[in-house]
Scaffold this active site. Structure first.
Site, mmCIF file in Angstrom:
data_model
loop_
_atom_site.group_PDB
_atom_site.id
_atom_site.type_symbol
_atom_site.label_atom_id
_atom_site.label_comp_id
_atom_site.label_asym_id
_atom_site.label_seq_id
_atom_site.Cartn_x
_atom_site.Cartn_y
_atom_site.Cartn_z
ATOM 1 N N PRO A 1 45.249 46.006 34.176
ATOM 2 C CA PRO A 1 44.173 46.989 34.339
ATOM 3 C C PRO A 1 43.116 46.890 33.246
ATOM 4 O O PRO A 1 42.032 47.445 33.387
ATOM 5 C CB PRO A 1 44.892 48.343 34.287
ATOM 6 N N ASP B 1 29.784 36.966 54.182
ATOM 7 C CA ASP B 1 30.551 38.083 53.628
ATOM 8 C C ASP B 1 29.671 38.916 52.702
ATOM 9 O O ASP B 1 28.815 38.370 51.993
ATOM 10 C CB ASP B 1 31.727 37.567 52.784
ATOM 11 N N GLU C 1 55.300 49.082 31.324
ATOM 12 C CA GLU C 1 54.125 49.596 30.604
ATOM 13 C C GLU C 1 53.193 48.484 30.117
ATOM 14 O O GLU C 1 52.280 48.737 29.355
ATOM 15 C CB GLU C 1 54.572 50.457 29.419
ATOM 16 N N ARG D 1 39.663 32.744 51.349
ATOM 17 C CA ARG D 1 38.536 32.774 52.298
ATOM 18 C C ARG D 1 37.491 31.716 51.958
ATOM 19 O O ARG D 1 36.710 31.313 52.800
ATOM 20 C CB ARG D 1 37.853 34.147 52.287
#
Ligand code: ADE
Length: 259
Positions: free
Chosen positions: A93, A173, A120, A158
């Protein structure tokens, strides 16, 4: 293109790998995905790979030895087959937030190692030693990097030639570098895709725009370019401004005052 996924939960992946475009790409030999269980590099007889953080605090963190040794071993596995070490991506993150420009960058690599965390997070020395390309899929915390790794793979494949049925279809796209308002991919002016319609031509009073059934390809192309621009202005003004903050026409006052 080769993907090596390093995870504590390899069993999460087979369902995803066995479906749709990914399965077709694997069957066609365009994509190779290998799973590696980090636990196999545990030094503990119970295959433990996590421990409590020094200094206290909640949760457990992934230990440095099994993670670093797993990555080093996986880097070497493919070398006898003439393959270079892969570009190491750590799903985290705190990484740079994934967008289509980063997807294009990753798709240009012949091999990606996707390192998935749990608990964690990792012992900080994993970052110091391996210096991975940390990638986040958004400002929220998942239970682990596995879903984020699938997201990266899903977006990257893709762009691999031959994976999509119609060679051109990823060019249209949303956010694609082939879908730029200024022709300059570094400007960040990537547009949303234009609206698409199929049969029937009318449903509950909603009609397909006349131009799309006119057969005039020049007009259709112009309409699509305009619609791409209008959709972007309405929904994601930040893309036109080259700004990182998501704005829509509805809150564009704020966006203007930020420039
Ligand atoms: N692991 C936990 N949360 C994540 C996120 N937002 N992106 C990538 N990996 C993660």
């Amino acid at each position: 293109m080769r993907f090596d996924i390093l995870t504590l939960f390899p069993a999460i992946f087979p369902g995803y790998l066995g479906q749709s475009l990914l399965k077709k790409g694997i069957d066609a030999g365009l994509i190779d995905v290998q799973l590696h269980d980090i636990r196999c590099w545990s030094r503990d007889k119970h295959h433990k790979v996590d421990d409590r953080p020094f200094g206290g605090g909640p949760g457990m963190i992934l230990q440095v030895e099994p993670v670093v040794e797993c990555v080093e071993a996986v880097q070497q596995i493919a070398q006898p087959h003439g393959m270079q070490p892969g570009h190491l991506v750590m799903l985290s993150p705190r990484g740079r937030t994934l967008n289509q420009q980063i997807v294009e960058e990753l798709a240009a690599k012949p091999r990606l190692l996707l390192l998935c965390g749990r608990y964690e997070g990792f012992d900080e020395r994993v970052f110091e030693i391996l210096q991975p390309d940390e990638i986040s899929i958004g400002d929220y915390v998942l239970n682990g990097g596995e879903v984020a790794a699938m997201t990266v793979i899903d977006a990257v494949i893709r762009l691999i030639p031959g994976v999509l049925g119609d060679e051109e279809s990823s060019q249209h796209d949303s956010f694609s570098s082939s879908n730029l308002s200024s022709g300059n991919s570094s400007s960040g002016n990537r547009l949303l895709e234009f609206p698409q319609y199929s049969r029937p031509r009318e449903f509950r009073g909603h009609e397909v725009p006349e131009v799309l059934v006119s057969g005039n390809h020049e007009q259709i192309a112009r309409w699509r370019r305009e619609q791409s621009y209008l959709q972007t202005r309405k929904r994601r003004l930040d893309l036109l401004n080259g700004s990182r903050n998501q704005t829509t026409a509805d809150n564009s006052d704020n966006a203007d005052s930020n420039q």
